[in-house]
Design a protein around this motif. Structure first.
Motif, PDB file in Angstrom:
ATOM      1  N   SER A   1      24.391  -8.871  73.725  1.00 51.47           N
ATOM      2  CA  SER A   1      23.407  -8.984  72.657  1.00 51.47           C
ATOM      3  C   SER A   1      22.436 -10.078  73.046  1.00 51.47           C
ATOM      4  O   SER A   1      22.803 -11.233  73.248  1.00 51.47           O
ATOM      5  N   LEU A   2      21.179  -9.708  73.181  1.00 50.06           N
ATOM      6  CA  LEU A   2      20.156 -10.625  73.632  1.00 50.06           C
ATOM      7  C   LEU A   2      18.873 -10.322  72.881  1.00 50.06           C
ATOM      8  O   LEU A   2      18.448  -9.168  72.793  1.00 50.06           O
ATOM      9  N   ARG A   3      18.276 -11.345  72.325  1.00 50.24           N
ATOM     10  CA  ARG A   3      17.028 -11.169  71.605  1.00 50.24           C
ATOM     11  C   ARG A   3      15.875 -11.359  72.576  1.00 50.24           C
ATOM     12  O   ARG A   3      15.745 -12.401  73.213  1.00 50.24           O
ATOM     13  N   VAL A   4      15.027 -10.362  72.696  1.00 45.32           N
ATOM     14  CA  VAL A   4      13.890 -10.408  73.610  1.00 45.32           C
ATOM     15  C   VAL A   4      12.656 -10.794  72.808  1.00 45.32           C
ATOM     16  O   VAL A   4      12.328 -10.154  71.808  1.00 45.32           O
ATOM     17  N   ILE A   5      11.978 -11.836  73.259  1.00 39.84           N
ATOM     18  CA  ILE A   5      10.764 -12.301  72.595  1.00 39.84           C
ATOM     19  C   ILE A   5       9.574 -11.829  73.416  1.00 39.84           C
ATOM     20  O   ILE A   5       9.509 -12.085  74.623  1.00 39.84           O
TER      21      ILE A   5
END
Length: 99
Positions: free
Chosen positions: A59-63
């Motif tokens: 789970s990784l939030r991409v900005i």
């Protein structure tokens, strides 16, 4: 550790006079001071490259790229505008690649 510079120093002849027992005792002292590591615990904590990660979920939030950032056309990394070295023909180059 303090050194007494006034004490007599050993010459090359004196160094050859160390007995075999003294040398072996020094070797065993050094060997006794080493740390024994349980290799099974070490092996369990390491993950080898190429390990099967098919059951893992990342789970990784991409900005998205911000207005004050650019993508270097040489290294393709996103940098802040303060790192812009040149902007020619639509090609933006960072300071690291320009150097």
């Amino acid at each position: 550790m303090a050194t007494d510079y006034d004490s007599p120093r050993k010459t090359d002849d004196d160094l050859g006079e160390d007995s075999l027992q003294e040398l072996q005792a020094r070797r065993t002292d050094k060997a006794a001071s080493t740390i024994d590591i349980d290799e099974t615990d070490l092996a369990e904590s390491l993950e080898l490259p190429g390990a099967d990660l098919s059951n893992e979920e990342l789970s990784l939030r991409v900005i998205p790229r911000q207005a004050d950032e650019f993508t270097c056309s040489s290294c393709f990394l996103v940098h802040h505008r303060s790192q812009l070295a040149s902007d020619r023909d639509g090609r933006q180059i960072c300071r690291e690649c320009a150097a």
